[in-house]
Design a protein around this motif. Structure first.
Motif, PDB file in Angstrom:
ATOM      1  N   LEU A 268     -18.576  14.766  -7.222  1.00  0.00           N
ATOM      2  CA  LEU A 268     -17.550  14.309  -6.283  1.00  0.00           C
ATOM      3  C   LEU A 268     -18.042  13.138  -5.435  1.00  0.00           C
ATOM      4  CD1 LEU A 268     -15.943  17.654  -5.062  1.00  0.00           C
ATOM      5  CD2 LEU A 268     -14.811  15.815  -6.327  1.00  0.00           C
TER       6      LEU A 268
ATOM      7  N   ASP B 197      -9.213  17.892  -8.041  1.00  0.00           N
ATOM      8  CA  ASP B 197      -9.608  16.880  -7.061  1.00  0.00           C
ATOM      9  C   ASP B 197     -10.118  15.623  -7.765  1.00  0.00           C
ATOM     10  OD1 ASP B 197     -10.397  15.496  -4.792  1.00  0.00           O
ATOM     11  OD2 ASP B 197     -11.959  16.918  -4.200  1.00  0.00           O
TER      12      ASP B 197
ATOM     13  N   GLU C  60     -11.908  27.966  -7.850  1.00  0.00           N
ATOM     14  CA  GLU C  60     -12.708  26.874  -7.307  1.00  0.00           C
ATOM     15  C   GLU C  60     -12.936  25.787  -8.357  1.00  0.00           C
ATOM     16  OE1 GLU C  60     -16.343  26.462  -4.184  1.00  0.00           O
ATOM     17  OE2 GLU C  60     -16.445  28.101  -5.623  1.00  0.00           O
TER      18      GLU C  60
ATOM     19  N   GLN D 196     -16.284   9.481  -5.623  1.00  0.00           N
ATOM     20  CA  GLN D 196     -15.737   8.867  -4.408  1.00  0.00           C
ATOM     21  C   GLN D 196     -16.399   7.529  -4.122  1.00  0.00           C
ATOM     22  OE1 GLN D 196     -16.320  11.225  -0.880  1.00  0.00           O
ATOM     23  NE2 GLN D 196     -14.735  10.138   0.266  1.00  0.00           N
TER      24      GLN D 196
ATOM     25  N   TYR E 116     -21.303  20.029  -8.728  1.00  0.00           N
ATOM     26  CA  TYR E 116     -19.962  19.677  -8.269  1.00  0.00           C
ATOM     27  C   TYR E 116     -20.031  18.653  -7.134  1.00  0.00           C
ATOM     28  CZ  TYR E 116     -17.462  23.489 -10.747  1.00  0.00           C
ATOM     29  OH  TYR E 116     -16.888  24.304 -11.695  1.00  0.00           O
TER      30      TYR E 116
ATOM     31  N   THR F 142      -7.054  13.914  -9.631  1.00  0.00           N
ATOM     32  CA  THR F 142      -6.005  13.421  -8.738  1.00  0.00           C
ATOM     33  C   THR F 142      -6.447  12.218  -7.921  1.00  0.00           C
ATOM     34  OG1 THR F 142      -5.091  15.657  -8.548  1.00  0.00           O
ATOM     35  CG2 THR F 142      -4.433  14.052  -6.863  1.00  0.00           C
ATOM     36  N   ASN F 143      -7.687  12.234  -7.460  1.00  0.00           N
ATOM     37  CA  ASN F 143      -8.138  11.215  -6.512  1.00  0.00           C
ATOM     38  C   ASN F 143      -9.032  10.124  -7.086  1.00  0.00           C
ATOM     39  OD1 ASN F 143      -6.866  12.408  -4.147  1.00  0.00           O
ATOM     40  ND2 ASN F 143      -8.386  14.051  -4.346  1.00  0.00           N
ATOM     41  N   TYR F 144      -9.678  10.396  -8.221  1.00  0.00           N
ATOM     42  CA  TYR F 144     -10.693   9.436  -8.681  1.00  0.00           C
ATOM     43  C   TYR F 144     -10.597   9.096 -10.169  1.00  0.00           C
ATOM     44  CZ  TYR F 144     -12.498  11.351  -4.323  1.00  0.00           C
ATOM     45  OH  TYR F 144     -12.619  11.792  -3.016  1.00  0.00           O
TER      46      TYR F 144
ATOM     47  N   THR G 195      -3.653  19.195 -12.176  1.00  0.00           N
ATOM     48  CA  THR G 195      -3.792  17.744 -12.003  1.00  0.00           C
ATOM     49  C   THR G 195      -2.470  17.079 -11.648  1.00  0.00           C
ATOM     50  OG1 THR G 195      -3.489  17.305 -14.373  1.00  0.00           O
ATOM     51  CG2 THR G 195      -5.747  17.668 -13.596  1.00  0.00           C
TER      52      THR G 195
ATOM     53  N   ASP H 161      -9.769  23.819  -8.712  1.00  0.00           N
ATOM     54  CA  ASP H 161      -9.619  22.972  -7.532  1.00  0.00           C
ATOM     55  C   ASP H 161     -10.510  21.731  -7.637  1.00  0.00           C
ATOM     56  OD1 ASP H 161      -8.697  22.239  -4.981  1.00  0.00           O
ATOM     57  OD2 ASP H 161     -10.362  23.264  -3.996  1.00  0.00           O
ATOM     58  N   PHE H 162     -11.760  21.947  -8.047  1.00  0.00           N
ATOM     59  CA  PHE H 162     -12.712  20.847  -8.200  1.00  0.00           C
ATOM     60  C   PHE H 162     -12.219  19.832  -9.239  1.00  0.00           C
ATOM     61  CE2 PHE H 162     -16.149  19.398 -11.090  1.00  0.00           C
ATOM     62  CZ  PHE H 162     -16.765  18.484 -10.255  1.00  0.00           C
ATOM     63  N   TYR H 163     -11.793  20.321 -10.404  1.00  0.00           N
ATOM     64  CA  TYR H 163     -11.357  19.414 -11.467  1.00  0.00           C
ATOM     65  C   TYR H 163     -10.084  18.682 -11.058  1.00  0.00           C
ATOM     66  CZ  TYR H 163     -10.995  17.690 -16.263  1.00  0.00           C
ATOM     67  OH  TYR H 163     -10.960  16.879 -17.381  1.00  0.00           O
TER      68      TYR H 163
END
Length: 462
Positions: free
Chosen positions: A175, A238, A231, A179, A171, A241-243, A438, A234-236
């Protein structure tokens, strides 16, 4: 290319329909070993023709006549139900998924003694131990595992090397890479998010298994709202949503984005290997570098078969194992002889039909323990153009794909809840939860809603 979603979905329909018919016996004549009926879940003309050629060789050698019936994946549920109701099941079925195996067995449509005898004749030690366990119920073998396709995380090795990034197998590393590589022109990651889509659920299951997020526990209690699962949501969330890229993503858009060179990572099945090498005209890579070198992405892509989260309990690989089985009331002698042939003399030609999605789970013979797994990487793959995958991919990539079946895990099966896994395909509550997360829903709330839906389905099939 076979649809990954359909193979799972039909089992839910079969379970419901067979429960209504109550039929458990075939109308086949067990005393006649001169003829059998064989259903294969395949309707692409070139693959059907290749199957018929292998069958013809068996007929010439054995003298046993084989009627080949091509069954489209999306028609399998209806046809197996009507055949069971009429007492006219085929003797042998090929290409059945893990949930389908459980559904057929739960409705007493499998001759487990006959299946076990085939495994014994071929020698259990020549198979993937994990594949045998996934297709068994305790000491009873429900099917003869034949091949597998794997789901993997694919990543651009050239971009990772330039940025000094490690392979994205955890994970944290995923990430970090997303990023680092995400820009206005390049998504760090692209993955399925479409609600009501089995591909979304399968993609998340791959991610979740790596964090020991399970559908149910050993007692059959629903666990999709556990801390590990929250968790994972939350990871997926993230990542997306952000990348990632905007909009709902599915099996086609995720592939298209990566093929266009617009993403650094994506999750897909091993069926993409031939396409990424430029061997299929209707799904060719379109990245700028691909114009001069159609195999550019294949040569600059690495694979991760197992993703580890912070609560990882060890390697966990999502994939599908497709199998052969013998129905209850079948012509046992003819059916056993046929499957033994298809898993030995005919096995090379069988996996050669589509090696990118037919990774052998019988590795070899007692005399040559790795003959089939060694052969696999050399077989020509592709649709419009044929070439060995080894012409395009680094040895470590193909070695990872070939070894993948040993670590395949699936929600519910190890806990004796394979029927639940199939039944859930009608509602796909986890896919809905993924989509919700998402789009901003709190991961704990999404997990709780999914858990309630799973519990409702579980109660309905008890």
């Amino acid at each position: 290319m076979k649809s990954r979603a359909t193979a799972v979905t039909v089992s839910a329909v079969v379970a419901a329909a067979l429960a209504l018919t109550g039929c458990t016996a075939s109308g086949n004549d067990e005393g006649d070993d001169e003829s059998i009926t064989f259903w294969v879940q395949e309707d692409l003309p070139d693959r059907v023709a290749a199957t018929e050629a292998i069958v013809a060789a068996f007929v010439d050698e054995s003298g046993i006549e084989v009627e080949v019936v091509s069954v489209a994946e999306d028609q399998f549920a209806q046809l197996i139900t009507s055949s069971a109701a009429a007492g006219d099941l085929p003797d042998v079925i090929a290409g059945i998924s893990l949930p389908q195996v459980r559904t057929l067995a739960a409705n007493e449509l499998v001759d487990t003694d006959a299946v076990g005898a085939v495994i014994e004749a071929l020698d259990a030690s020549t198979f993937s131990e994990n594949a045998l366990e996934l297709t068994a119920d305790g000491d009873e073998q429900l099917a003869v595992p034949s091949e597998s396709w794997l789901q993997m995380l694919y990543y651009r090795t050239d971009l990772f090397e330039a940025a000094g990034l490690d392979a994205p197998d955890t994970y944290d590393k995923i990430l970090e890479a997303a990023q680092t590589l995400d820009t206005s022109d390049l998504a760090g990651f692209v993955g399925a998010t479409a609600p009501g889509d089995a591909f979304t659920e399968q993609t998340f299951e791959q991610v979740a298994l790596g964090n020991d997020c399970q559908l149910v526990d050993a007692d059959g209690e629903v666990q999709i709202d556990s801390d590990q699962c929250v968790e994972s949501f939350d990871f997926y969330g993230d990542l997306i949503t952000n990348y990632s890229v905007p909009g709902a993503q599915d099996v086609d858009t995720t592939r298209a984005t990566y093929f266009a060179g617009d993403a650094a990572m994506f999750i897909w099945s091993s069926f993409v290997l031939d396409e990424m090498a430029g061997l299929r005209e209707d799904a060719k890579p379109t990245c700028p570098e691909c114009l001069d070198d159609p195999a550019f992405l294949a040569e600059n892509t690495g694979v991760v078969t197992s993703i580890a989260g912070p609560d990882s309990a060890g390697p966990a690989q999502f994939g599908e194992i497709t199998s052969w089985t013998i129905t209850d009331g079948a012509n046992v002698e003819g059916a056993q002889a046929f499957i033994e042939y298809m898993m030995s003399d005919g096995y090379e030609d069988w996996i050669a039909i589509a090696p990118e999605g037919k990774v052998p789970v019988r590795f070899g013979t007692p005399e040559e323990p790795t003959v089939y797994s060694d052969l696999w990487a050399t077989l020509p793959a592709g649709v419009d153009t044929k070439a060995p995958l080894s012409d395009f991919y680094a040895p470590e990539v193909l070695e990872a794909v070939a070894a993948g079946p040993e670590n395949i895990a699936r929600w519910g099966i190890a806990q004796g809840q394979g029927d639940l896994l199939g039944a859930l395909q009608g509602e796909l509550p986890v896919a809905t939860a993924v989509s919700d997360v998402t789009q901003g829903t709190d991961p704990a709330a999404a997990a709780e809603a999914a858990a309630e839906s799973v519990r409702s389905v579980a109660e309905s099939i008890q």
